[in-house]
Scaffold this motif. Structure first.
Motif, short mmCIF file in Angstrom:
data_model
loop_
_atom_site.label_atom_id
_atom_site.label_comp_id
_atom_site.label_asym_id
_atom_site.label_seq_id
_atom_site.Cartn_x
_atom_site.Cartn_y
_atom_site.Cartn_z
N SER A 85 0.82 -1.22 0.00
CA SER A 85 0.00 0.00 0.00
C SER A 85 0.85 1.27 0.00
CB SER A 85 -0.94 0.01 1.20
OG SER A 85 -0.22 0.20 2.40
N ARG A 86 2.02 1.22 0.60
CA ARG A 86 2.90 2.39 0.66
C ARG A 86 3.97 2.39 -0.44
NH1 ARG A 86 1.95 6.06 5.08
NH2 ARG A 86 0.41 4.99 6.33
N LYS A 87 3.91 1.36 -1.29
CA LYS A 87 4.87 1.22 -2.39
C LYS A 87 6.32 1.19 -1.87
CE LYS A 87 1.92 3.21 -5.94
NZ LYS A 87 0.67 3.16 -5.27
N ILE A 88 6.50 0.39 -0.79
CA ILE A 88 7.83 0.20 -0.19
C ILE A 88 8.37 -1.12 -0.73
CG2 ILE A 88 9.10 -0.16 1.97
CD1 ILE A 88 6.84 1.41 3.38
N ASP A 89 9.62 -1.12 -1.11
CA ASP A 89 10.25 -2.36 -1.56
C ASP A 89 10.25 -3.36 -0.40
OD1 ASP A 89 11.77 -4.35 -2.73
OD2 ASP A 89 13.65 -3.20 -2.70
#
Length: 146
Positions: free
Chosen positions: A33-37
């Motif tokens: 959801s936070r577009k974190i790797d």
């Protein structure tokens, strides 16, 4: 109901590993959801000298499987350690839980290979050769209530 070695060791490990999978699912959803790797989250450390999160998850499964297998007199299964994704880690934890669940059909014994109950403080004293007074008093207080 008496507290058996299985209830004192295997059941808490299953609960802890089940909670760990829930945490991993939440972390995976958070990363998406936070577009974190995901590799960044799995490589995180709370302190510089700690192992990364991914390795700590592998170790948690190893400890649970190893301890329960030794108490059951079963062969300790070893899972691969090169897990780098949430899916691989979750699968490894599920495989650890499956192994622990398989021990329900076996006899999980105490340290001396007997089928005694955890509440048998005398067994613990005999096994250790001696018990520290504080430990034996604490064990008596803990188990005398039941």
């Amino acid at each position: 109901m008496k507290l058996t070695m299985h209830h004192a060791t295997v059941a808490p490990c299953v609960r802890a590993l089940t909670s760990l999978t829930d945490i991993l699912h939440k972390a995976q959803a958070h990363a998406a959801s936070r577009k974190i790797d995901p590799a960044v989250l799995l490589g995180m450390r709370l302190y510089p000298d700690m192992l990364p999160l991914s390795m700590q998850i592998v170790i948690a499964g190893d400890i649970a499987r190893g301890g329960a297998a030794r108490l059951a007199g079963a062969e300790v299964i070893v899972l691969e350690t090169g897990k780098t994704t949430f899916a691989e880690l979750i699968d490894g934890v599920h495989r650890s839980i499956e192994f622990l669940d398989s021990l329900k059909t076996r006899t999980v014994r105490g340290l001396g290979g007997s089928n005694r109950h955890v509440a048998d403080a005398q067994f613990h004293q005999e096994h250790a050769g001696h018990a520290l007074p504080a430990q034996s008093r604490a064990a008596e207080r803990l188990f005398s209530r039941h």
